[in-house]
Design an enzyme around this catalytic site. Structure first.
Site, PDB file in Angstrom:
ATOM      1  N   ASP A   1       0.851  -1.037   0.409  1.00  0.00           N
ATOM      2  CA  ASP A   1      -0.137   0.029  -0.197  1.00  0.00           C
ATOM      3  C   ASP A   1       0.979   0.812   0.355  1.00  0.00           C
ATOM      4  O   ASP A   1       1.682   1.968   0.843  1.00  0.00           O
ATOM      5  CB  ASP A   1      -0.770  -0.227   0.864  1.00  0.00           C
ATOM      6  CG  ASP A   1      -1.651   1.275   1.596  1.00  0.00           C
ATOM      7  OD1 ASP A   1      -1.794   2.256   0.690  1.00  0.00           O
ATOM      8  OD2 ASP A   1      -2.085   1.638   2.612  1.00  0.00           O
TER       9      ASP A   1
ATOM     10  N   ASP B   1      -3.766   4.370   2.353  1.00  0.00           N
ATOM     11  CA  ASP B   1      -5.036   4.836   2.601  1.00  0.00           C
ATOM     12  C   ASP B   1      -5.202   3.082   2.537  1.00  0.00           C
ATOM     13  O   ASP B   1      -6.890   2.844   2.819  1.00  0.00           O
ATOM     14  CB  ASP B   1      -5.896   4.665   1.252  1.00  0.00           C
ATOM     15  CG  ASP B   1      -5.577   3.991   0.306  1.00  0.00           C
ATOM     16  OD1 ASP B   1      -4.696   2.940   0.117  1.00  0.00           O
ATOM     17  OD2 ASP B   1      -6.037   3.727  -0.881  1.00  0.00           O
TER      18      ASP B   1
ATOM     19  N   ASP C   1      -1.633  -1.065  -4.183  1.00  0.00           N
ATOM     20  CA  ASP C   1      -2.139   0.090  -5.090  1.00  0.00           C
ATOM     21  C   ASP C   1      -1.188  -0.856  -6.350  1.00  0.00           C
ATOM     22  O   ASP C   1       0.649  -1.353  -5.852  1.00  0.00           O
ATOM     23  CB  ASP C   1      -2.363   0.798  -4.948  1.00  0.00           C
ATOM     24  CG  ASP C   1      -0.939   1.440  -3.788  1.00  0.00           C
ATOM     25  OD1 ASP C   1       0.573   0.790  -3.838  1.00  0.00           O
ATOM     26  OD2 ASP C   1      -1.603   2.669  -2.974  1.00  0.00           O
TER      27      ASP C   1
ATOM     28  N   ASP D   1      -6.273 -10.979 -15.131  1.00  0.00           N
ATOM     29  CA  ASP D   1      -6.947 -12.454 -14.742  1.00  0.00           C
ATOM     30  C   ASP D   1      -7.575 -11.792 -15.285  1.00  0.00           C
ATOM     31  O   ASP D   1      -8.451 -11.015 -15.782  1.00  0.00           O
ATOM     32  CB  ASP D   1      -7.320 -11.710 -12.702  1.00  0.00           C
ATOM     33  CG  ASP D   1      -7.460 -13.214 -12.026  1.00  0.00           C
ATOM     34  OD1 ASP D   1      -8.315 -13.947 -13.437  1.00  0.00           O
ATOM     35  OD2 ASP D   1      -7.337 -13.413 -11.767  1.00  0.00           O
TER      36      ASP D   1
ATOM     37  N   ASP E   1     -10.619 -17.122 -14.744  1.00  0.00           N
ATOM     38  CA  ASP E   1     -11.705 -17.686 -14.095  1.00  0.00           C
ATOM     39  C   ASP E   1     -12.382 -19.210 -14.246  1.00  0.00           C
ATOM     40  O   ASP E   1     -13.536 -18.328 -15.064  1.00  0.00           O
ATOM     41  CB  ASP E   1     -12.064 -16.880 -13.369  1.00  0.00           C
ATOM     42  CG  ASP E   1     -12.317 -16.715 -11.510  1.00  0.00           C
ATOM     43  OD1 ASP E   1     -11.690 -16.313 -11.000  1.00  0.00           O
ATOM     44  OD2 ASP E   1     -13.638 -16.835 -11.525  1.00  0.00           O
TER      45      ASP E   1
ATOM     46  N   GLU F   1      -8.698 -21.362 -15.293  1.00  0.00           N
ATOM     47  CA  GLU F   1      -8.926 -22.169 -13.424  1.00  0.00           C
ATOM     48  C   GLU F   1      -9.678 -22.892 -13.800  1.00  0.00           C
ATOM     49  O   GLU F   1     -10.823 -22.969 -14.422  1.00  0.00           O
ATOM     50  CB  GLU F   1      -9.145 -20.590 -12.690  1.00  0.00           C
ATOM     51  CG  GLU F   1      -8.953 -22.129 -11.072  1.00  0.00           C
ATOM     52  CD  GLU F   1      -9.914 -20.992 -10.385  1.00  0.00           C
ATOM     53  OE1 GLU F   1     -10.297 -21.530  -9.029  1.00  0.00           O
ATOM     54  OE2 GLU F   1     -11.160 -20.194 -10.966  1.00  0.00           O
TER      55      GLU F   1
ATOM     56  N   ASP G   1      -7.098 -18.420  -2.890  1.00  0.00           N
ATOM     57  CA  ASP G   1      -7.668 -19.191  -2.556  1.00  0.00           C
ATOM     58  C   ASP G   1      -7.432 -20.083  -1.400  1.00  0.00           C
ATOM     59  O   ASP G   1      -8.639 -21.417  -1.603  1.00  0.00           O
ATOM     60  CB  ASP G   1      -8.754 -20.170  -4.105  1.00  0.00           C
ATOM     61  CG  ASP G   1      -9.443 -18.917  -4.897  1.00  0.00           C
ATOM     62  OD1 ASP G   1      -9.871 -17.712  -4.708  1.00  0.00           O
ATOM     63  OD2 ASP G   1      -9.392 -19.450  -5.691  1.00  0.00           O
TER      64      ASP G   1
END
Ligand code: TEU
Length: 559
Positions: free
Chosen positions: A21, A25, A29, A98, A203, A258, A332
């Site tokens: 980060d 915040d 990022d 992705d 995905d 995937e 996951d």
């Protein structure tokens, strides 16, 4: 022209929420990622897969996309992304995006239009069906279950219509039967490819095609109700070929899908070079070796034979015909050192390095999930409220609904939770593990961060990161590690995993002790004269053909 560069690649996965980060915040990022690219390159990675960076309302943390051509504000701007791409390419790091195109967010303009009026042309972008009326009640169109628990159908307002969602109710499944939908998707893919990205991770790709007309699933043994009608559907291969023809084949890219519990036959077809579909898929069979029936939250003692089957089968299926992937962790799954009945308290370094050796000496492209390269561990969550993943909450509610005591439910959730790998990366022992400068992160930091962090690992004489570097360098040096055929030995051995990699006259032998007990292993007769080229201990006990493998010891021999 397809160079198939991915066969020599090593992919590092970043879950952007939790990597770094830079503006304090609370959210990771793009600028944070850029500041760590040297670290990734020095590890030996040659590509990065970014979990979704697109605009999303984050019901499923980025996997519910509301604009496929925009970067989400919390991560930065499109200019930041362009810089990220350039900075990656400067370091010879390929960029893999992705692609979540089985479903869109229900906040996507297509979906909003679709439900605004029954006559909307966008209606047919989704899978919308009339409910069934029974004793005055309106019931879902079929008994299909969502992967995230409960019915896969959500009613649209107080109308009689329902839309299909195989995941959260905020993730509406796209209707791939509609050629307009496929064209929109091709347009999105080519938008990113024209920017210069080098590939995609798709995905749950093997859910794109469904069986029509929609019907109940009456089988007793489905993985989840409806799965036979929405996994490896009848038009899967056709859809992939179309994407390949109109997108992938026009660029020199890597496509990896995937898969969700694919059949062996379909899995082979998806990756066969002659099929012209995908380059590789993820198979997770080996990761189900410590849970019951592929259900992550239900523990069982580690079954090494099942791990071996899940590890070797996809290598055998892909060898010579297509390509494979090698995965221990992702966003996951819990951290690998906390799995497989490993004694992580006493042997974290040994287990982390053993798992890496076993996995990444296999046939396929290594995928390394952020933090895995320093042996990060699971997070000691105190209660369900500390967990952000909706799946943890859904399963919690479901189990509680069955009358199970709360403490027991929480134990199950903690066993399989995706949250473990989603907490901010511990870079050092400063505030919030150096993830940022002190703003409360979106997800709690692992309280172990003062003990286990990147800086400490790099300074240690037993650095997991340095071992990964060595391993990846060795893979690069010995071509047989990339191209060789894999042959398994002594399948029935419940402590040792052993295999060879052969390519013409070059041969490697990998053996590892998956237990915390020193274990003797007789090397196969053909492994007589050998040189140890990798070892996660200083020594290897030897006595003729026998080697003595210490707890979680792994060696690679050249013979
Ligand atoms: O995952 C698909 C998926 O089926 C697994 O994530 C699994 O079902 C889940 O972990 C529950 O235990 C992909 C993404 O990787 C995941 O992050 C998304 O939540 C999901 O698709 C929906 O887009």
């Amino acid at each position: 022209m397809k160079t198939r560069w991915y066969k020599n690649a090593v992919v590092y996965q970043i879950y952007p929420f939790s990597f770094m980060d830079s503006d304090n915040d609370g959210w990771g990022d793009i600028n944070g990622i850029i500041s760590k690219l040297d670290y990734i390159q020095e590890l030996g990675a040659t590509a990065i897969w970014f979990s979704p960076l697109y605009k999303s309302p984050d019901y499923d943390y980025g996997y519910d996309v509301s604009d496929y051509k925009a970067i989400d504000e919390k991560f930065g701007t499109m200019e930041d992304f362009d810089r990220l791409l350039a900075e990656c390419h400067k370091r010879d790091l390929k960029v893999i995006m992705d692609m979540v195109i089985n479903h869109t967010s229900t906040e996507h303009p297509w979906f909003k239009e679709a439900i605004a009026s029954p006559d909307s042309p966008y209606r047919d972008y989704y899978i919308i069906r009339k409910g069934r009326t029974k004793e005055g009640k309106i019931l879902p169109p079929s008994n299909w279950e969502s992967t995230f628990t409960g019915s896969a159908w959500e009613r649209i307002g107080d109308s009689e219509d329902f839309y299909l969602h195989l995941f959260c109710r905020e993730q509406a499944d796209l209707n791939w039967e509609n050629p307009k939908v496929r064209n929109e998707i091709i347009d999105i893919l080519n938008f990113w490819l024209d920017k210069g990205v080098d590939g995609f991770r798709f995905d749950v790709f093997n859910m794109f095609s469904k069986v029509y007309p929609i019907r109940d699933d009456d089988s007793k043994d489905s993985f989840q109700k409806g799965a036979p009608y929405y996994v490896d559907g009848p038009r899967m291969h056709e859809f992939l070929k179309e994407l390949n023809e109109k997108s992938f084949s026009l660029y020199d890219i890597f496509t990896v899908g995937e898969s969700f519990h694919p059949s062996a036959e379909d899995a082979r077809k998806y990756v066969r070079e002659s099929s012209g579909e995908l380059d590789a898929i993820f198979s997770f069979g080996h990761l189900d070796s410590d849970n019951i029936g592929g259900k992550k939250f239900f523990p069982k003692p580690f079954d090494l034979l099942q791990f071996k089957k899940g590890f070797f089968d996809p290598q055998r299926a892909a060898y010579g015909e297509g390509w494979n992937t090698l995965v221990l962790e992702n966003h996951d799954n819990p951290r690998c050192v906390n799995r497989f009945s490993i004694d992580v308290r006493n042997y974290r370094y040994e287990a982390a390095t053993m798992l890496a050796t076993v996995m990444y000496m296999g046939y396929g492209t290594p995928f390394i999930y952020m933090g895995q390269e320093v042996g990060l561990t699971n997070c000691d969550f105190k209660n369900i409220d500390e967990m952000k993943d909706p799946v943890s909450h859904f399963v919690y509610e479901l189990m509680e609904g069955y009358g199970m005591p709360k403490w027991l439910v929480f134990r199950f959730i903690r066993y399989g939770a995706r949250d473990h790998s989603r907490v901010p990366i511990a870079w050092d022992d400063s505030v919030n593990g150096g993830f940022n400068k002190g703003h409360t992160p979106w997800q709690c930091v692992n309280p172990l961060y003062t003990e286990i962090n990147v800086k400490k690992d790099l300074e240690s004489t037993r650095s997991v990161y340095r071992f990964y570097q060595k391993l990846l360098r060795m893979r690069k040096k010995h071509e047989v590690a990339v191209w060789g055929e894999t042959r398994e030995y002594d399948h029935e051995n419940r402590r040792i995993i052993a295999y060879s990699r052969t390519n013409r006259d070059k041969q490697l032998f990998v053996c590892a002790n998956f237990s915390k007990h020193t274990t003797s292993y007789k090397l196969p007769d053909d492994v007589k004269k050998y040189k140890i080229i990798l070892n996660n201990y200083e020594m290897l006990g030897r006595n003729g053909q026998k080697v003595r493998l210490r707890p979680y010891q792994a060696v690679v021999l050249r013979f």
